[in-house]
Design a protein around this motif. Sequence first.
Motif, PDB file in Angstrom:
ATOM      1  N   ILE A   1       0.664  -1.554  -0.056  1.00  0.00           N
ATOM      2  CA  ILE A   1      -0.149   0.003   0.097  1.00  0.00           C
ATOM      3  C   ILE A   1       0.880   0.813  -0.514  1.00  0.00           C
ATOM      4  O   ILE A   1       2.073   1.257   0.780  1.00  0.00           O
ATOM      5  CB  ILE A   1      -0.971   0.098   1.408  1.00  0.00           C
ATOM      6  CG1 ILE A   1      -2.015  -1.109   1.598  1.00  0.00           C
ATOM      7  CG2 ILE A   1      -1.473   1.220   1.151  1.00  0.00           C
ATOM      8  CD1 ILE A   1      -3.144  -1.562   1.090  1.00  0.00           C
ATOM      9  N   HIS A  31       0.531   5.350  -0.092  1.00  0.00           N
ATOM     10  CA  HIS A  31       0.458   6.313   0.696  1.00  0.00           C
ATOM     11  C   HIS A  31       1.285   7.754  -0.133  1.00  0.00           C
ATOM     12  O   HIS A  31       1.837   7.947   0.571  1.00  0.00           O
ATOM     13  CB  HIS A  31       0.479   6.602   1.606  1.00  0.00           C
ATOM     14  CG  HIS A  31      -0.716   7.645   2.467  1.00  0.00           C
ATOM     15  ND1 HIS A  31      -1.341   8.389   3.853  1.00  0.00           N
ATOM     16  CD2 HIS A  31      -2.154   8.491   1.522  1.00  0.00           C
ATOM     17  CE1 HIS A  31      -2.198   8.851   3.932  1.00  0.00           C
ATOM     18  NE2 HIS A  31      -2.507   9.282   2.379  1.00  0.00           N
ATOM     19  N   CYS A  57       3.379   0.666   3.144  1.00  0.00           N
ATOM     20  CA  CYS A  57       3.650  -0.441   3.938  1.00  0.00           C
ATOM     21  C   CYS A  57       2.968  -1.767   3.315  1.00  0.00           C
ATOM     22  O   CYS A  57       2.269  -2.271   2.704  1.00  0.00           O
ATOM     23  CB  CYS A  57       2.855  -0.564   5.321  1.00  0.00           C
ATOM     24  SG  CYS A  57       0.707  -0.780   4.331  1.00  0.00           S
ATOM     25  N   GLU A  98       0.827  -5.838   7.268  1.00  0.00           N
ATOM     26  CA  GLU A  98       1.709  -5.042   7.690  1.00  0.00           C
ATOM     27  C   GLU A  98       0.062  -4.809   8.033  1.00  0.00           C
ATOM     28  O   GLU A  98      -0.667  -3.964   8.914  1.00  0.00           O
ATOM     29  CB  GLU A  98       2.131  -3.806   7.195  1.00  0.00           C
ATOM     30  CG  GLU A  98       3.751  -4.591   8.098  1.00  0.00           C
ATOM     31  CD  GLU A  98       5.143  -3.524   7.979  1.00  0.00           C
ATOM     32  OE1 GLU A  98       5.984  -3.253   7.649  1.00  0.00           O
ATOM     33  OE2 GLU A  98       4.677  -2.581   6.202  1.00  0.00           O
ATOM     34  N   PHE A  99      -0.731  -3.995   6.919  1.00  0.00           N
ATOM     35  CA  PHE A  99      -1.659  -3.240   6.526  1.00  0.00           C
ATOM     36  C   PHE A  99      -2.901  -4.288   7.137  1.00  0.00           C
ATOM     37  O   PHE A  99      -3.964  -4.076   7.505  1.00  0.00           O
ATOM     38  CB  PHE A  99      -1.604  -2.900   4.982  1.00  0.00           C
ATOM     39  CG  PHE A  99      -3.371  -2.168   5.144  1.00  0.00           C
ATOM     40  CD1 PHE A  99      -3.075  -1.265   5.387  1.00  0.00           C
ATOM     41  CD2 PHE A  99      -4.681  -2.251   4.292  1.00  0.00           C
ATOM     42  CE1 PHE A  99      -4.482  -0.341   5.194  1.00  0.00           C
ATOM     43  CE2 PHE A  99      -5.763  -1.646   4.398  1.00  0.00           C
ATOM     44  CZ  PHE A  99      -6.373  -0.306   4.537  1.00  0.00           C
ATOM     45  N   ASP A 114      -4.010  -4.281  10.599  1.00  0.00           N
ATOM     46  CA  ASP A 114      -4.042  -2.627  10.871  1.00  0.00           C
ATOM     47  C   ASP A 114      -5.618  -3.175  10.919  1.00  0.00           C
ATOM     48  O   ASP A 114      -6.671  -2.692  11.177  1.00  0.00           O
ATOM     49  CB  ASP A 114      -3.588  -1.510  10.387  1.00  0.00           C
ATOM     50  CG  ASP A 114      -2.496  -0.841  10.352  1.00  0.00           C
ATOM     51  OD1 ASP A 114      -1.940  -1.684  11.952  1.00  0.00           O
ATOM     52  OD2 ASP A 114      -2.540   0.302   9.758  1.00  0.00           O
ATOM     53  N   PRO A 153      -5.175   5.127   3.864  1.00  0.00           N
ATOM     54  CA  PRO A 153      -4.792   3.729   3.531  1.00  0.00           C
ATOM     55  C   PRO A 153      -6.015   3.873   4.700  1.00  0.00           C
ATOM     56  O   PRO A 153      -6.645   2.271   5.387  1.00  0.00           O
ATOM     57  CB  PRO A 153      -3.262   3.836   4.460  1.00  0.00           C
ATOM     58  CG  PRO A 153      -2.722   4.710   3.988  1.00  0.00           C
ATOM     59  CD  PRO A 153      -3.432   5.361   3.077  1.00  0.00           C
ATOM     60  N   ALA A 162      -8.717   0.744   4.898  1.00  0.00           N
ATOM     61  CA  ALA A 162      -8.692  -0.371   6.238  1.00  0.00           C
ATOM     62  C   ALA A 162     -10.418  -0.905   6.125  1.00  0.00           C
ATOM     63  O   ALA A 162     -11.219  -1.301   6.888  1.00  0.00           O
ATOM     64  CB  ALA A 162      -8.136   0.250   7.292  1.00  0.00           C
TER      65      ALA A 162
END
Lengths: 534, 534
Positions: free
Chosen positions: B24, B26, B35, B39-40, B43, B70, B74
């Motif tokens: 991802i 940003h 990230c 990792e995402f 989240d 992000p 999410a």
Amino acid sequence: MQDVALNVSGLFEHGRAVHPNSRIVHYDDDVVTECTFAEFGDDVVRLANGLRDIGLGEGDVVATLCWNNPAHLAAYLAVPSMGAVLHTLNLRLHPDQLAYIVEHAGDRAIIVDETLIPTLALIIDRLTVEHVIVVGDAELAAPPSIAVHRYADLLAGAATTIDWPVVPENDAAALCYTSGTTGNPKGVAYSHRSIYVHTLQISTGSAFGFSDADRVFPIVPMFHANAWGWPHAAWVAGSDIVLGDRHLGVDHLARVITTLRPTATAAVPTLWTGLDTYARENDVDYSSLRLAVSGGSPLSTALVKRLADHDVTLTQGWGMTETSPLLTFSRPEPDTAPEDRIVKQAMTGHIVPGVSARIVGENGAELPWDGESVGEIQLRGATITGAYVGGDGADAFDEGWLRTGDLGAISPGGWLSIKDRLKDGIKSGGEWISTVELEAALADHPDVAEVAVFGVPDEKWEERPLVCIVVKEGAQIGAADLTEHLRDRVARWWVPERWAFVAEIPKTTVGKLDKRTLRGRYDTDQLDVVTPVR
Amino acid sequence: MQDVALNVSGLFEHGRAVHPNSRIVHYDDDVVTECTFAEFGDDVVRLANGLRDIGLGEGDVVATLCWNNPAHLAAYLAVPSMGAVLHTLNLRLHPDQLAYIVEHAGDRAIIVDETLIPTLALIIDRLTVEHVIVVGDAELAAPPSIAVHRYADLLAGAATTIDWPVVPENDAAALCYTSGTTGNPKGVAYSHRSIYVHTLQISTGSAFGFSDADRVFPIVPMFHANAWGWPHAAWVAGSDIVLGDRHLGVDHLARVITTLRPTATAAVPTLWTGLDTYARENDVDYSSLRLAVSGGSPLSTALVKRLADHDVTLTQGWGMTETSPLLTFSRPEPDTAPEDRIVKQAMTGHIVPGVSARIVGENGAELPWDGESVGEIQLRGATITGAYVGGDGADAFDEGWLRTGDLGAISPGGWLSIKDRLKDGIKSGGEWISTVELEAALADHPDVAEVAVFGVPDEKWEERPLVCIVVKEGAQIGAADLTEHLRDRVARWWVPERWAFVAEIPKTTVGKLDKRTLRGRYDTDQLDVVTPVR
């Protein structure tokens, strides 16, 4: 959202309406015929109307005993669209098994290629089917209880318009029986929903990405697991569809690829080996293939490398009759280092969208995706069977997951490696030895034509591997050479002590290594086993 | 087949497990952060657990007032996966409309970017929401009935594992309200099933064919129709996802494309025009784009040609909030003659798999797909809404089909052309004149910056077209020149007699031509209308 069933008639009508100019190409040796999707779509509707005319309808099971040809494709689309159930018969089964599955599935009709009448004739007196539809002109002697029709006659008078029934998406659309090496074949019922979802799944860029720029040549027979779903997917995408009928000789396949220029094809490793060998001695051109998929048996890096010599990027698709079939596809991620690409291409593959996988250890606990932990691969998803027809084989399911009977590991990034059939796995001194990896390492030797490994009892280690080798013509190698060859390729304790040099490896009806027969030969002392001097 | 629901948690878990190394990215002006999906994914789960911690759960509506970033992504994944309903708020709506839809949808919580606090502050006293979650550090003054949380705090203590509920696939996963130019916005509820099926549909080779080789940059805001479904599809395919936050200036967009090298992007024609203009005066590189999609408004061949100068093959995707959204995609078939490609690229598009379309004439009868017959386009499919939230707008449905309110024709091969909004169509002497085609023909003139055509009453013909033109800076053209320009481009009787040269064309909140405002100006004599001397 609208309550619209995901069903085969929707797939059919899409291809018919949106890709009328795409083509069906039928290769029948010296005769190649073509028609457009528009023309073919009319035939599909004619077939459905013709089947209705002889009294078949919703819920009736209509079988096919056919090679890869337009009549078979028409049945793929017409039979489920009319709410009937397509049953693709594996023409390579033993007559007893064939008769068994026709009766077990309750087939009311069989569509048969004229070239396969001899196969049908062996069992026809035992069947309770009511109709046989012959594609072609040959005569079939059938008992008076069976009405024999000609495919061409059935279509001749039939209309090209139809109102398809609204079939609930969970209803069965097609049946395919597994070619189990033990016991009777077990039936898998594909629903309209599973065929629809599978069609979209395998058409994504994560899998085969079919489009109207493609010309799809499914070498894999249409009586195996929906021909890997390629006919449905190609039809919806408007890819041209090349059908090679019964011509599975590598000379024919090489000619089809060279002259009809498909962009995508799928076949078992044996045929890819044949295509490689043939290409080294003949003038061929495989460069039209953007997608070359191997499936049905493990793929070796050696074969991947050999095909690369002909500009073919061979990848592996893994699937089962029970899983529609696609589960994994081995195209490496774009950032894969060049030296790792071939290894990845020969792996079982990367899990495709819509498929959930887990590895379960001997104690029933789920194992981590660390690429190391080996357990039974289990599967879940809308394209994966939850039960066999008639409730057979209930032990193949574990809390809603399908037990594959395969031992494997999954890497952190969802790359799956099958190490063995659960029943073929060798537990030596408490640890697994993978016959698949041993076979791949041995197949990498330039003088090895074929190889099969299986476990035999051992006093000290409980079980140890035995290798059956077919050496290439003219080559002179022995067990010591191959032991040396394995030195840097597998763990030291894997290296087998028992070797048998044989003239050929027996195969199952679907071309897989028949280890059961080999094991029987070992048990009855028919194998000449040697041990290399260290 | 297994009874497995097609739902968003399945999509989420696939991307998380199978593409942990995808990224991802940003873009926030001078700050670009990255990230991995792994990792995402953590989240996403933290967000779901954090929302549960403040008392939100299955069936609760959680709104977002966010740009493309992000936190918004999410929420796209976490909220539906936990069985709650994501409501993407169109931040460009008038405050009254915004307040209306928050209340109409029954939002219990709003996730808001700190940069959008001023927008929320205008209406917060009117809302019955219980929670606001601020992404960033800025302060929000809220009435005591509303608990204000920080996004970072919500995630900080939350676990990265979760048991997702088994959400029935027909349950709502997300809400989006149409930006209707008349009356209150109407809500569309996307089901888990529709998002899942749409994700697969747009990922096929017939549409965008996303794979892990892609880097997807959805310029289209995530509060419009699921950002055309790209976030879900890119996540499942393991495509890198580039999010440009609130930076919609063409200088930013050109910089993102040039430096972050996306392979695919989607935006409205106005932005493509801007990207073209900017590229002619600045050092840019758009060559990474294998897929460049325009949508939201008709695309002109002129714009397609201009983008071709920068090696960008601009194509059109047509969709609606009501349709998930993708309906058609204008990539020409591979055998399209070079001279026809640009025309096809600028067409509304080829119907994608899973979408059924029909054209219905004024008498309610279905019209043929002959490319000529013009009627209302109606749609059916599992990704198309069957009702608005709360039963609003029931007249938009016709026997289970969605009425698009668009006038169009379909060619024999499933290529669809929208001729007009039904309410914008001009019936002149009993025949339709297409404002869309007139606008496209005029946009083709090198001195025309913007153009809008609408119908005005005419004594003789009942209705005739009026053209509003914005001339490019420095250009000197009049109605006579443009009349001449139209001579070979449209039917003679289409050529308008009424022309208004204006400084700008008003736009709706989603950037479409605001013909209602123009029509109002005409009715109140605020347009200076001229007629060319023949």
